[in-house]
Design an enzyme around this catalytic site. Structure first.
Site, PDB file in Angstrom:
ATOM      1  N   CYS A  68      16.008 -64.949  50.259  1.00 25.41           N
ATOM      2  CA  CYS A  68      15.501 -65.974  50.761  1.00 25.41           C
ATOM      3  C   CYS A  68      15.222 -65.695  52.282  1.00 25.41           C
ATOM      4  O   CYS A  68      15.733 -65.788  53.340  1.00 25.41           O
ATOM      5  CB  CYS A  68      17.654 -66.491  51.031  1.00 25.41           C
ATOM      6  SG  CYS A  68      17.047 -68.206  51.302  1.00 25.41           S
ATOM      7  N   CYS A 105      16.949 -68.983  54.881  1.00 27.40           N
ATOM      8  CA  CYS A 105      18.010 -68.661  55.532  1.00 27.40           C
ATOM      9  C   CYS A 105      18.920 -67.529  54.214  1.00 27.40           C
ATOM     10  O   CYS A 105      18.259 -66.206  54.811  1.00 27.40           O
ATOM     11  CB  CYS A 105      19.171 -70.090  54.983  1.00 27.40           C
ATOM     12  SG  CYS A 105      19.204 -71.144  54.036  1.00 27.40           S
ATOM     13  N   CYS A 119      20.456 -67.793  51.274  1.00 32.39           N
ATOM     14  CA  CYS A 119      21.005 -68.220  49.775  1.00 32.39           C
ATOM     15  C   CYS A 119      21.197 -67.122  48.775  1.00 32.39           C
ATOM     16  O   CYS A 119      20.286 -66.323  48.805  1.00 32.39           O
ATOM     17  CB  CYS A 119      19.956 -69.790  49.111  1.00 32.39           C
ATOM     18  SG  CYS A 119      18.939 -70.762  50.238  1.00 32.39           S
TER      19      CYS A 119
END
Length: 215
Positions: A115, A118, A120
């Site tokens: 990700c 961030c 996820c």
């Protein structure tokens, strides 16, 4: 006369720090102690949450899904077609599985999940994401040089195998179906699930053969 060995003192200091918890861990512990002292949280409730994520919600759920896919070709097809719908039979739907996509490792393809924005991640089937998954280094390098990153995990991908990198978002998360190892075709679903690791469902592990596990 007392002697002063600077190298020995430095070595002792280094060893002591090697055994200290990390700074984030110390901060977390301090915050937990404060909240308990003020009676804002119940330690028993916290333990119950930790045990639930470790023993029930963690990657064991994902491993059961993968083992079912290995045992039942029809389930694997359904999982690849619509993972969110396919896992409903397990009752594992939850945070991060609303837009779940399964991708399959084969002899020609290896899948890696990251990700870049961030962290996820399908929490309800893989549990808490590892620290390295959330690190800036992994997020940046996995897309630029996936083979080098995999090599650092001990996974050497032959040039003949295509590496596909999947970038998770809040609207699309991924589950890697690892390749079933040879020699376990007669194993039960429960036995197969024991072979499946969290990292293999992210794509940072490829070989799940029992012999490697015992090594």
């Amino acid at each position: 006369m007392t002697s002063f060995d600077s190298r020995r003192i430095s070595s002792i200091h280094h060893d002591l720090h090697q055994h200290l918890p990390s700074e984030p861990m110390l901060r977390t512990k301090a915050l937990e102690s404060l909240l308990v002292e003020k009676r804002l949280i119940d330690p028993a409730a916290m333990d119950a949450w930790i045990e639930m994520y470790r023993d029930e919600i963690g990657p064991k759920r994902g491993a059961k899904i993968v083992a079912r896919a290995w045992r039942e070709p029809s389930f694997k097809r359904a999982l690849l077609e619509n993972a969110t719908a396919a896992i409903e039979q397990f009752g594992f739907a939850g945070h991060g599985t609303g837009h779940l996509q399964a991708v399959e490792n084969t002899s020609e393809i290896h899948n890696l999940v990251v990700c870049t924005l961030c962290s996820c991640y399908p929490f309800s089937i893989l549990g808490i994401p590892p620290a390295w998954y959330k690190s800036n280094e992994y997020r940046a390098r996995a897309v630029r040089e996936p083979r080098a990153v995999l090599s650092e995990f001990g996974v050497e991908i032959p040039p003949t195998v295509e590496v596909r990198v999947w970038d998770s978002t809040s609207e699309r998360r991924y589950l890697v179906i690892p390749q079933q190892p040879n020699g376990v075709e007669s194993w039960s679903e429960e036995q197969l699930a024991e072979l499946v690791s969290r990292n293999s469902m992210i794509g940072t592990q490829r070989d799940l053969s029992p012999t490697r596990r015992e090594a």
